[in-house]
Design an enzyme around this catalytic site. Structure first.
Site, PDB file in Angstrom:
ATOM      1  N   LEU A 155       1.014  -1.152  -0.105  1.00 46.98           N
ATOM      2  CA  LEU A 155      -0.026   0.012  -0.042  1.00 46.98           C
ATOM      3  C   LEU A 155       1.026   1.252   0.032  1.00 46.98           C
ATOM      4  O   LEU A 155       1.981   1.276   0.690  1.00 46.98           O
ATOM      5  CB  LEU A 155      -0.801   0.048   1.407  1.00 46.98           C
ATOM      6  CG  LEU A 155      -1.848  -1.018   1.553  1.00 46.98           C
ATOM      7  CD1 LEU A 155      -2.780  -0.946   2.704  1.00 46.98           C
ATOM      8  CD2 LEU A 155      -3.055  -0.732   0.266  1.00 46.98           C
ATOM      9  N   ASP A 156       0.582   2.447  -0.679  1.00 43.00           N
ATOM     10  CA  ASP A 156       1.498   3.371  -0.520  1.00 43.00           C
ATOM     11  C   ASP A 156       1.376   3.848   0.824  1.00 43.00           C
ATOM     12  O   ASP A 156       0.654   4.040   1.624  1.00 43.00           O
ATOM     13  CB  ASP A 156       0.576   4.603  -1.554  1.00 43.00           C
ATOM     14  CG  ASP A 156       0.429   4.056  -3.063  1.00 43.00           C
ATOM     15  OD1 ASP A 156       1.287   3.456  -3.538  1.00 43.00           O
ATOM     16  OD2 ASP A 156      -0.522   4.973  -3.629  1.00 43.00           O
ATOM     17  N   ARG A 157       2.565   4.951   1.134  1.00 47.52           N
ATOM     18  CA  ARG A 157       2.752   5.317   2.218  1.00 47.52           C
ATOM     19  C   ARG A 157       1.651   6.084   3.044  1.00 47.52           C
ATOM     20  O   ARG A 157       1.192   5.898   4.298  1.00 47.52           O
ATOM     21  CB  ARG A 157       4.200   6.062   2.360  1.00 47.52           C
ATOM     22  CG  ARG A 157       4.501   6.621   3.746  1.00 47.52           C
ATOM     23  CD  ARG A 157       5.789   6.757   3.749  1.00 47.52           C
ATOM     24  NE  ARG A 157       6.371   6.969   5.109  1.00 47.52           N
ATOM     25  CZ  ARG A 157       7.680   6.915   5.599  1.00 47.52           C
ATOM     26  NH1 ARG A 157       8.537   6.939   4.809  1.00 47.52           N
ATOM     27  NH2 ARG A 157       7.862   6.863   6.905  1.00 47.52           N
TER      28      ARG A 157
END
Length: 239
Positions: free
Chosen positions: A67-69
């Site tokens: 997942l993106d940060r």
């Protein structure tokens, strides 16, 4: 590992057995190591398992997907190499179903639908763009969305991914005029104070790589007033 960190990690484990661990990621955490040098979840969970099981040697923790940060929600990790290879194959075959919640600035029109675009990633900008299908390096991106609920200013959408492209939900929703709250990179006017964006991996469904059972996981929304407003009202509407 400090006791408060250990307890926080334990509280966010949504499912665990000898083969698989599903974790509720907070916005701001990174899944794998990057140029920031910050401790990634893959390593943090290894430390947690070493302490929990009092293991003297190395702990295996395979990253199945990311997942993106600035995104929160459910993440699958593999605790054995066998589970990792089988889950990776499930991911390739699109047999891991992922449903997200996105809080947007505009209500979609129509309220539900299917978005199909071609996306190209700009490596330098770490950003993706909608392009023509004939464009070099363009990849097809498909998702379905459904409007769920509005607050006084924002609108909650449920999104089901059919492909896993770079920043796919962010760029496709923004392209149709539904910018995710706090997502400066894709057109939001203001950021969230904690640098998160209001995108949350809400549900995961997959077949267990060893037991072959159907696993369904729901990740509680972040502890944020707007998220909690939507979460509680969805629960009320579902009875």
């Amino acid at each position: 590992m400090k006791e408060e960190i250990y307890k926080d990690i334990a509280a966010r484990i949504l499912y665990e057995d000898n083969h698989v661990l599903v974790f509720n990621k907070k916005a701001g955490e990174i899944v794998q190591g990057d140029k920031t040098g910050d401790l990634p979840l893959s390593e943090l969970l290894k430390l947690y398992l070493k302490k929990k099981h009092n293991k003297p040697g190395n702990v295996f923790m395979g990253v199945v997907h990311r997942l993106d940060r600035p995104v929160s929600g459910a993440l699958v990790f593999a605790k054995t190499s066998k589970a990792l290879s089988r889950l990776n194959e499930s991911l390739r075959q699109r047999e891991i179903n992922k449903t997200y919640w996105a809080v947007c600035n505009n209500k979609p029109d129509p309220l539900s639908g299917r978005l199909e675009h071609f996306l190209r990633k700009n490596q330098k900008q770490n950003k993706s763009y909608v392009v023509g299908h004939e464009s070099k390096d363009a990849l097809q991106a498909i998702l379905e969305y459904n409007f769920l609920l509005s607050s006084d200013k924002y609108h909650l959408l449920e999104v089901q991914l059919h492909t896993g492209r770079h920043h796919q939900i962010r760029v496709q929703l923004a392209h149709m005029g539904c910018i995710i709250k706090g997502d400066l990179k894709y057109g939001a006017k203001t950021s969230n104070k904690d640098a998160s964006i209001h995108l949350h991996a809400r549900n995961l469904q997959f077949v267990h790589p060893v037991k072959k059972e159907n696993i369904q996981i729901t990740a509680p929304a972040p502890n944020d007033a707007l998220w909690k407003y939507f979460e509680s009202n969805i629960k009320k509407s579902n009875g």
